[in-house]
Design a protein around this motif. Structure first.
Motif, PDB file in Angstrom:
ATOM      1  N   GLU A  62       0.767  -1.166  -0.260  1.00 52.81           N
ATOM      2  CA  GLU A  62      -0.123  -0.376  -0.022  1.00 52.81           C
ATOM      3  C   GLU A  62       1.010   1.284  -0.229  1.00 52.81           C
ATOM      4  O   GLU A  62       0.268   1.950  -0.534  1.00 52.81           O
ATOM      5  CB  GLU A  62      -0.657   0.475   1.385  1.00 52.81           C
ATOM      6  N   ALA A  63       1.754   1.023   0.474  1.00 54.46           N
ATOM      7  CA  ALA A  63       2.660   2.497   1.143  1.00 54.46           C
ATOM      8  C   ALA A  63       4.026   1.694   1.193  1.00 54.46           C
ATOM      9  O   ALA A  63       4.980   1.023   0.893  1.00 54.46           O
ATOM     10  CB  ALA A  63       1.336   3.986   2.032  1.00 54.46           C
ATOM     11  N   MET A  64       5.227   3.319   1.417  1.00 55.21           N
ATOM     12  CA  MET A  64       6.470   3.519   1.845  1.00 55.21           C
ATOM     13  C   MET A  64       6.879   4.235   2.591  1.00 55.21           C
ATOM     14  O   MET A  64       6.216   5.062   1.920  1.00 55.21           O
ATOM     15  CB  MET A  64       7.003   2.794   1.219  1.00 55.21           C
ATOM     16  N   THR A  80       2.656 -10.044  -4.658  1.00 60.33           N
ATOM     17  CA  THR A  80       2.613  -9.006  -4.099  1.00 60.33           C
ATOM     18  C   THR A  80       3.479  -8.007  -3.397  1.00 60.33           C
ATOM     19  O   THR A  80       4.060  -7.162  -3.452  1.00 60.33           O
ATOM     20  CB  THR A  80       1.649  -8.850  -3.092  1.00 60.33           C
ATOM     21  N   ASP A  81       4.545  -8.383  -2.844  1.00 58.67           N
ATOM     22  CA  ASP A  81       5.997  -7.490  -1.438  1.00 58.67           C
ATOM     23  C   ASP A  81       7.530  -8.241  -2.434  1.00 58.67           C
ATOM     24  O   ASP A  81       8.128  -7.927  -1.358  1.00 58.67           O
ATOM     25  CB  ASP A  81       5.869  -7.960  -0.829  1.00 58.67           C
ATOM     26  N   ASN A  82       7.225  -8.388  -3.531  1.00 59.13           N
ATOM     27  CA  ASN A  82       8.567  -8.740  -4.257  1.00 59.13           C
ATOM     28  C   ASN A  82       8.547  -7.915  -5.721  1.00 59.13           C
ATOM     29  O   ASN A  82       9.664  -9.354  -6.787  1.00 59.13           O
ATOM     30  CB  ASN A  82       8.586 -10.345  -4.311  1.00 59.13           C
ATOM     31  N   ALA A  83       8.019  -6.403  -5.740  1.00 65.88           N
ATOM     32  CA  ALA A  83       8.224  -6.275  -6.827  1.00 65.88           C
ATOM     33  C   ALA A  83       8.323  -4.606  -6.583  1.00 65.88           C
ATOM     34  O   ALA A  83       8.692  -4.015  -5.956  1.00 65.88           O
ATOM     35  CB  ALA A  83       6.557  -6.583  -7.499  1.00 65.88           C
ATOM     36  N   PRO A  84       8.953  -4.008  -7.568  1.00 66.57           N
ATOM     37  CA  PRO A  84       8.940  -2.617  -7.786  1.00 66.57           C
ATOM     38  C   PRO A  84       8.396  -1.975  -7.087  1.00 66.57           C
ATOM     39  O   PRO A  84       7.162  -1.827  -7.303  1.00 66.57           O
ATOM     40  CB  PRO A  84      10.079  -2.006  -9.031  1.00 66.57           C
ATOM     41  N   VAL A  85       8.563  -0.380  -6.416  1.00 69.20           N
ATOM     42  CA  VAL A  85       7.174   0.434  -6.316  1.00 69.20           C
ATOM     43  C   VAL A  85       7.661   1.752  -6.841  1.00 69.20           C
ATOM     44  O   VAL A  85       8.564   2.111  -7.065  1.00 69.20           O
ATOM     45  CB  VAL A  85       8.012   0.654  -4.879  1.00 69.20           C
ATOM     46  N   GLY A  89      11.241  16.027 -10.371  1.00 69.12           N
ATOM     47  CA  GLY A  89      10.903  16.988 -11.770  1.00 69.12           C
ATOM     48  C   GLY A  89       9.073  18.033 -11.458  1.00 69.12           C
ATOM     49  O   GLY A  89       8.789  17.640 -10.574  1.00 69.12           O
ATOM     50  N   ASN A  90       8.696  19.580 -12.540  1.00 68.66           N
ATOM     51  CA  ASN A  90       7.937  20.216 -12.609  1.00 68.66           C
ATOM     52  C   ASN A  90       6.848  19.985 -13.732  1.00 68.66           C
ATOM     53  O   ASN A  90       7.616  19.053 -14.434  1.00 68.66           O
ATOM     54  CB  ASN A  90       8.623  21.466 -12.148  1.00 68.66           C
ATOM     55  N   GLY A  91       5.935  20.333 -12.892  1.00 69.95           N
ATOM     56  CA  GLY A  91       4.839  20.422 -14.107  1.00 69.95           C
ATOM     57  C   GLY A  91       4.712  19.059 -15.023  1.00 69.95           C
ATOM     58  O   GLY A  91       4.746  18.229 -14.395  1.00 69.95           O
ATOM     59  N   ASP A  92       4.518  18.678 -15.843  1.00 72.58           N
ATOM     60  CA  ASP A  92       4.801  17.488 -16.863  1.00 72.58           C
ATOM     61  C   ASP A  92       5.199  16.500 -16.437  1.00 72.58           C
ATOM     62  O   ASP A  92       5.016  15.239 -16.200  1.00 72.58           O
ATOM     63  CB  ASP A  92       4.641  17.776 -18.293  1.00 72.58           C
ATOM     64  N   ASP A  93       6.836  16.473 -15.561  1.00 74.14           N
ATOM     65  CA  ASP A  93       7.863  15.778 -15.970  1.00 74.14           C
ATOM     66  C   ASP A  93       7.463  15.314 -14.710  1.00 74.14           C
ATOM     67  O   ASP A  93       7.886  14.179 -14.535  1.00 74.14           O
ATOM     68  CB  ASP A  93       9.430  16.398 -15.516  1.00 74.14           C
ATOM     69  N   PHE A  94       6.614  15.823 -13.808  1.00 75.71           N
ATOM     70  CA  PHE A  94       6.350  15.166 -12.374  1.00 75.71           C
ATOM     71  C   PHE A  94       5.671  13.876 -12.278  1.00 75.71           C
ATOM     72  O   PHE A  94       5.083  13.479 -11.591  1.00 75.71           O
ATOM     73  CB  PHE A  94       5.392  16.179 -11.902  1.00 75.71           C
ATOM     74  N   TYR A  95       4.770  13.879 -13.835  1.00 81.19           N
ATOM     75  CA  TYR A  95       3.697  13.201 -13.691  1.00 81.19           C
ATOM     76  C   TYR A  95       4.320  11.717 -14.507  1.00 81.19           C
ATOM     77  O   TYR A  95       3.126  10.553 -14.977  1.00 81.19           O
ATOM     78  CB  TYR A  95       2.181  13.632 -14.517  1.00 81.19           C
ATOM     79  N   LYS A  96       5.776  11.618 -15.223  1.00 82.77           N
ATOM     80  CA  LYS A  96       5.999  10.800 -15.812  1.00 82.77           C
ATOM     81  C   LYS A  96       6.133   9.847 -13.905  1.00 82.77           C
ATOM     82  O   LYS A  96       6.796   9.345 -12.922  1.00 82.77           O
ATOM     83  CB  LYS A  96       7.610  11.117 -15.806  1.00 82.77           C
ATOM     84  N   PHE A  97       5.868   8.570 -14.670  1.00 85.89           N
ATOM     85  CA  PHE A  97       5.402   6.807 -13.398  1.00 85.89           C
ATOM     86  C   PHE A  97       7.142   6.826 -13.808  1.00 85.89           C
ATOM     87  O   PHE A  97       7.849   6.518 -14.759  1.00 85.89           O
ATOM     88  CB  PHE A  97       5.387   5.585 -14.220  1.00 85.89           C
ATOM     89  N   THR A  98       7.569   6.172 -12.002  1.00 87.60           N
ATOM     90  CA  THR A  98       9.103   6.555 -11.505  1.00 87.60           C
ATOM     91  C   THR A  98       9.225   5.333 -10.727  1.00 87.60           C
ATOM     92  O   THR A  98       8.597   5.225  -9.678  1.00 87.60           O
ATOM     93  CB  THR A  98       9.547   7.261 -11.085  1.00 87.60           C
ATOM     94  N   THR A  99      10.291   4.634 -10.639  1.00 92.62           N
ATOM     95  CA  THR A  99      10.441   3.527  -9.946  1.00 92.62           C
ATOM     96  C   THR A  99      10.877   4.537  -8.764  1.00 92.62           C
ATOM     97  O   THR A  99      12.330   4.373  -8.687  1.00 92.62           O
ATOM     98  CB  THR A  99      11.790   2.420 -10.716  1.00 92.62           C
ATOM     99  N   ILE A 100      10.613   3.425  -7.588  1.00 86.71           N
ATOM    100  CA  ILE A 100      11.231   4.578  -6.522  1.00 86.71           C
ATOM    101  C   ILE A 100      12.472   3.948  -5.647  1.00 86.71           C
ATOM    102  O   ILE A 100      13.492   3.814  -5.130  1.00 86.71           O
ATOM    103  CB  ILE A 100      10.237   4.286  -5.856  1.00 86.71           C
ATOM    104  N   THR A 101      12.240   2.304  -5.215  1.00 84.73           N
ATOM    105  CA  THR A 101      12.420   1.451  -4.840  1.00 84.73           C
ATOM    106  C   THR A 101      12.598  -0.113  -5.412  1.00 84.73           C
ATOM    107  O   THR A 101      11.457  -0.502  -6.104  1.00 84.73           O
ATOM    108  CB  THR A 101      13.198   1.846  -3.803  1.00 84.73           C
TER     109      THR A 101
END
Length: 624
Positions: free
Chosen positions: A101-103, A570-575, A582-594
């Motif tokens: 759900e969260a990190m 469920t718990d063995n995949a990237p978050v 990013g600012n503007g449109d760059d912020f809305y790019k899906f990103t792998t956090i960890t």
């Protein structure tokens, strides 16, 4: 808190209040006959009322005040899940951030150890629950063994029976919380003397089925002498409904794949060869769970408990308010059990930084919702985002959220979602829940240069571009920490029925009660309903999805994924989340956090290493 649940005079809830973490006046109660010394850092008000002199066991049971205080001490280790920032504060767990759900953005949170599978049997966090809950179990057992000898002039027969039932139920709850984490544990139902021979202190683990049987028997035994509603409106004390609801929880755990015929646990055996988890699947365990849930519903709903609802001229807003406030309105009719007057860290964890606004709307905002959880919520038409043309993955629209005062520019994936999405998630450019005394609108901006973005702080911001919005109150004042509510029991009943009697009409009845309150179309073949394949697997998937959404951020998902034995997926995949740099449109790019790592061993917590060293009959869980 609703005034009808308040007691301005001294009450059990004040004895039970255990929030203040600093400057406690420390007192010691010595139980000379039992050889026990209590100094419980989580029961401050209780200890503040104990006199400076040393009390013997006889004196404890001479006085009703002391009896109440002893009982309050047994209550003291009930977990407070509003404190998960610092794992084990008030026995809180890492459950929300250790699920998909969260990190947390903070490295110190113990959920990160679980998420990377870098935890150890020697960790303090691993041993603290075991140690403290066994202390509570011992205290409860000591109390049960002595309360009948309490001074009859101070404690009458009815009170003695009720107090004993409370202690018995609490002992069962502590065992339930232990087996939910560690699997089968030693059942100790007598007080062990400090000078007992080693042969009495070396105790093997009971089988999991024996543990569940003991928990259920203790809850059933406690039921008779408990009140229907808390005595003197002292909410937080054990009642008939609480023990019957937790009987359901224990039986649901027992029936689930992790403990019901799990051949991956074949190596978990005692030193005498006794298998601790049955290797044979038993569908009848699901029937026991379903029967327990139905017995609870038949006895208590709607007279004692009912689904919480609010009214509004706009049905969508009414559903939003109902789903938001069911966890916020203290001791509303849906609450079955909670920890009273509990300290709160989650306010700061879910409230964004909001630089430039008044301090009463400024938090740390470091508990981020995962993109996976964002995508789990349904659309307003009740369908998943990948099953409807209403979902738009790109672009922006002017959209008025149910918490907002006007329409504002919103990223299309966050428009036209179901009410529970707006309860659960704070997203970029959204109107904050509580405006405080600010002269301008408090709008959460999580882009890099925004008031809650990474340019403001490297730590006190969301890691994912979203924060957990659910269960964030107006202030961080002490309040009830919800542990179990009726909505979960309804979903338990539907799940258990589907596993042993697929096609039973009550499955959709109780699943749809949850959906109707949430303001989304029900499943069925009628007008305006959503067709659902009439097979067990499809219904199971629907129930799992409903639990994920309805019970989000309530410390349920972690245990659901474990008991269903799907955490390895469920718990063995990237978050993933959004681009916080990013600012503007760059912020809305899906990103792998960890990345995250889950190993087979991680289904169960390890038995603390120091316990293994002390007890040569205690075996470790597989993989540890």
């Amino acid at each position: 808190m609703n005034s009808k649940f308040e007691r301005p005079q001294h009450s059990f809830k004040r004895d039970f209040n255990n929030q203040r973490m600093i400057s406690m006046k420390k007192y010691i109660i010595a139980f000379l006959m039992a050889g026990v010394m209590f100094l419980n850092n989580s029961c401050k008000d209780f200890l503040d009322q104990v006199p400076d002199d040393i009390l013997t066991t006889d004196r404890i049971f001479d006085s009703k005040d002391y009896v109440n205080q002893y009982l309050a001490n047994i209550y003291a280790n009930i977990p407070n899940e509003l404190m998960q920032r610092y794992t084990n504060s008030d026995h809180s767990g890492p459950w929300i951030a250790a699920s998909d759900e969260a990190m947390y953005n903070w490295d110190f949170n113990y959920a990160n150890n679980l998420n990377q599978s870098t935890w150890s049997a020697t960790d303090w966090d691993v041993s603290a629950y075991w140690s403290d809950w066994y202390k509570s179990i011992r205290n409860a057992t000591d109390f049960i063994s002595k309360i009948d000898k309490a001074n009859p002039a101070e404690v009458n027969a009815i009170e003695r029976a009720r107090f004993k039932a409370e202690a018995r139920a609490l002992r069962a709850l502590y065992y339930y919380w232990l087996v939910r984490m560690y699997g089968p544990v030693p059942i100790i139902n007598k007080v062990l003397a400090p000078d007992a021979p080693l042969s009495e202190l070396n105790i093997p683990r009971n089988t999991f089925d024996e543990c569940i049987s003991f928990i259920v028997e203790q809850l059933d035994s406690a039921y008779t002498d408990l009140p229907l509603v808390p005595a003197n409106e002292e909410y937080g004390r054990i009642t008939k409904g609480i023990v019957k609801a937790y009987k359901t929880q224990a039986l649901m755990l027992s029936a689930s794949p992790l403990f019901n015929g799990n051949t991956d646990m074949a190596s978990l055996v005692n030193k005498d060869g006794t298998a601790l988890i049955s290797q044979t699947y038993n569908a009848g365990k699901w029937k026991l769970a379903a029967d327990a849930a139905k017995a609870f519903i038949d006895e208590f709903v709607p007279g004692v408990y009912d689904l919480y609802t609010e009214n509004n001229a706009d049905p969508f807003v009414a559903a939003y308010l109902s789903c938001r406030n069911v966890v916020l309105v203290n001791w509303n009719k849906e609450w079955i059990f909670a920890r009273s007057n509990s300290g709160v860290y989650n306010w700061h964890d879910g409230t964004p930084l909001h630089v430039g606004y008044t301090t009463n709307v400024q938090g740390y905002g470091a508990l981020g919702v995962t993109q996976k959880m964002v995508d789990a919520y349904f659309m307003s038409n009740g369908l998943p985002i990948d099953k409807t043309s209403e979902y738009r993955a790109t672009g922006f629209s002017d959209y008025k959220a149910p918490f907002d005062v006007k329409a504002r520019r919103t990223y299309n994936p966050w428009t036209n979602r179901e009410p529970r999405f707006y309860v659960g998630v704070t997203y970029n450019n959204s109107y904050w829940l509580y405006q405080g005394n600010n002269s301008r609108e408090v709008i959460t901006v999580m882009e890099f240069s925004g008031n809650s973005g990474r340019s403001q702080s490297s730590s006190d911001v969301s890691p994912t571009g979203y924060t957990v919005r659910k269960n964030i109150a107006v202030t961080w004042n002490d309040r009830g920490a919800l542990l179990l509510r009726l909505g979960q029991v309804f979903l338990d009943y539907a799940e258990a029925l589907n596993e042993y009697d697929p096609g039973n009409l009550n499955i959709l009845v109780y699943l749809n009660k949850i959906r109707t309150r949430a303001g989304v179309p029900a499943y069925g073949s009628g007008a305006g309903q959503i067709p659902l394949a009439a097979n067990q697997e499809a219904v199971r998937t629907a129930i799992h999805r409903e639990r994920q959404v309805e019970l989000s951020f309530e410390s349920v998902r972690y245990f659901d994924c474990h008991r269903w034995k799907i955490a390895e997926v469920t718990d063995n995949a990237p978050v993933t989340g959004l681009n916080m740099y990013g600012n503007g449109d760059d912020f809305y790019k899906f990103t792998t956090i960890t990345g995250r790592t889950f190993r087979e061993r991680d289904y169960l917590w390890p038995v603390p290493n120091d316990e293994i060293l002390k007890n040569n009959l205690l075996v470790q869980n597989p993989g540890w």
